[in-house]
Design a protein around this motif. Structure first.
Motif, PDB file in Angstrom:
ATOM      1  N   SER A  15       0.704  -1.282  -0.023  1.00 37.14           N
ATOM      2  CA  SER A  15      -0.218   0.008  -0.032  1.00 37.14           C
ATOM      3  C   SER A  15       0.831   1.389   0.001  1.00 37.14           C
ATOM      4  CB  SER A  15      -1.001   0.056   1.278  1.00 37.14           C
ATOM      5  OG  SER A  15      -1.828  -0.979   1.188  1.00 37.14           O
ATOM      6  N   LEU A  16       1.913   1.204   0.774  1.00 33.59           N
ATOM      7  CA  LEU A  16       2.901   2.521   1.004  1.00 33.59           C
ATOM      8  C   LEU A  16       3.581   2.603  -0.519  1.00 33.59           C
ATOM      9  CD1 LEU A  16       4.294   4.792   2.407  1.00 33.59           C
ATOM     10  CD2 LEU A  16       5.787   2.995   2.875  1.00 33.59           C
ATOM     11  N   ALA A  17       3.903   1.478  -1.380  1.00 26.24           N
ATOM     12  CA  ALA A  17       4.771   1.676  -2.478  1.00 26.24           C
ATOM     13  C   ALA A  17       3.639   2.189  -3.601  1.00 26.24           C
ATOM     14  CB  ALA A  17       5.043   0.457  -3.000  1.00 26.24           C
ATOM     15  N   ILE A  18       2.296   1.924  -3.485  1.00 31.07           N
ATOM     16  CA  ILE A  18       1.485   2.454  -4.552  1.00 31.07           C
ATOM     17  C   ILE A  18       1.157   3.874  -3.997  1.00 31.07           C
ATOM     18  CG2 ILE A  18      -0.976   2.280  -5.250  1.00 31.07           C
ATOM     19  CD1 ILE A  18      -0.546  -0.761  -5.064  1.00 31.07           C
ATOM     20  N   ASP A  19       0.939   4.128  -2.940  1.00 29.71           N
ATOM     21  CA  ASP A  19       0.299   5.478  -2.422  1.00 29.71           C
ATOM     22  C   ASP A  19       1.582   6.512  -2.701  1.00 29.71           C
ATOM     23  OD1 ASP A  19      -1.960   7.203  -1.159  1.00 29.71           O
ATOM     24  OD2 ASP A  19      -0.338   7.469   0.281  1.00 29.71           O
ATOM     25  N   SER A  20       2.486   6.110  -2.261  1.00 27.39           N
ATOM     26  CA  SER A  20       3.926   6.957  -2.502  1.00 27.39           C
ATOM     27  C   SER A  20       4.514   7.273  -3.847  1.00 27.39           C
ATOM     28  CB  SER A  20       5.002   6.665  -1.700  1.00 27.39           C
ATOM     29  OG  SER A  20       5.343   5.341  -2.167  1.00 27.39           O
ATOM     30  N   THR A  21       3.840   6.757  -4.536  1.00 23.55           N
ATOM     31  CA  THR A  21       4.196   6.829  -6.158  1.00 23.55           C
ATOM     32  C   THR A  21       2.962   7.272  -7.058  1.00 23.55           C
ATOM     33  OG1 THR A  21       3.977   4.533  -6.194  1.00 23.55           O
ATOM     34  CG2 THR A  21       6.317   5.264  -6.013  1.00 23.55           C
ATOM     35  N   ALA A  22       2.243   6.262  -7.495  1.00 21.79           N
ATOM     36  CA  ALA A  22       1.043   6.563  -8.288  1.00 21.79           C
ATOM     37  C   ALA A  22       0.129   7.334  -7.634  1.00 21.79           C
ATOM     38  CB  ALA A  22       0.716   5.286  -8.700  1.00 21.79           C
ATOM     39  N   GLY A  23      -0.302   7.371  -6.345  1.00 23.51           N
ATOM     40  CA  GLY A  23      -1.145   8.064  -5.344  1.00 23.51           C
ATOM     41  C   GLY A  23      -0.782   9.458  -5.470  1.00 23.51           C
ATOM     42  N   GLU A  24       0.677   9.485  -4.897  1.00 26.31           N
ATOM     43  CA  GLU A  24       1.098  10.962  -5.015  1.00 26.31           C
ATOM     44  C   GLU A  24       0.889  11.645  -6.384  1.00 26.31           C
ATOM     45  OE1 GLU A  24       5.044  11.151  -3.369  1.00 26.31           O
ATOM     46  OE2 GLU A  24       4.293  10.946  -1.263  1.00 26.31           O
ATOM     47  N   ARG A  25       1.089  11.135  -7.394  1.00 27.33           N
ATOM     48  CA  ARG A  25       1.295  11.650  -8.847  1.00 27.33           C
ATOM     49  C   ARG A  25      -0.230  12.032  -8.995  1.00 27.33           C
ATOM     50  NH1 ARG A  25       3.246   8.930 -14.387  1.00 27.33           N
ATOM     51  NH2 ARG A  25       1.621   7.619 -13.820  1.00 27.33           N
TER      52      ARG A  25
END
Length: 206
Positions: A15-25
């Motif tokens: 979840s952190l990997a997704i939220d800190s990359t695609a989620g932030e963008r």
């Protein structure tokens, strides 16, 4: 069954990997980070290590809980054994740290290569299937423990845990083979993620 103990490595940091990359963008907060006086390398390194740390914590928690439960059970009655002490558990965690780094780097890289949050969920979640493949393939093919298995990430950690749980000493070379290939692969995945972070097309979501 023991091979399932490495599944949390693939789940805890997802979840952190997704939220800190695609989620932030998708939230347009990545542009604010990129405007800070720091290189893209440091941003990726922070995300990578944070995801890897969660993966390692998940593995430690599960092994400690499993050790507390399995140590009290009469596993010999069902043809199983659990001879690991705390020093051996520490060795298992130590040899699994390169796997945690590899999983963190791959999940961050795959999520960064996705255009939307949902697409990142679909692509990065594929990595969670990796620990299941050896559990199915090895029994189906009737393979016993062989030296080449220690050079295959994920499979090597599962074989290492099974050997230690059976009170067998794998030796120095298997420990090195378990650690080195995941580290090299993790560096490659992290390098790809750093290159993507430096891309204007990625930051602007094109």
């Amino acid at each position: 069954m023991l091979g399932m103990f490495f599944v949390p490595v693939f789940l805890f940091g997802l979840s952190l990997a997704i939220d800190s990359t695609a989620g932030e963008r998708e939230r347009r907060s990545l542009e604010v980070l990129m405007a800070q006086p720091m290189p893209a390398r440091d941003l990726v390194l922070g995300k990578w290590l944070a995801v890897s740390l969660l993966a390692a914590l998940g593995l430690v928690v599960e092994l400690v809980v499993a050790h507390g439960m399995l140590s009290t059970l009469s596993l010999e009655e069902i043809g199983m054994s659990w001879h690991l002490g705390l020093p051996m558990l520490a060795a298992v965690v130590l040899t699994a740290l390169p796997l945690c780094l590899l999983v963190g780097a791959v999940q961050v890289a795959m999520a960064m290569n996705s255009k939307t949050f949902k697409e990142a969920q679909a692509t990065a979640s594929v990595v969670t299937l990796l620990p299941i493949v050896p559990l199915i393939a090895v029994p189906m093919l009737g393979l016993g423990t062989q030296p080449w298995m220690y050079a295959v990430p994920v499979l090597s950690n599962q074989v290492m845990l099974q050997s230690l749980a059976s009170n067998q000493a794998p030796g120095l070379l298997p420990f090195l083979l378990t650690c080195v290939p995941p580290l090299l692969a993790a560096c490659g995945a992290a390098a790809f993620a750093m290159r993507r972070m430096r891309s204007e097309q990625y930051v602007m979501g094109i």
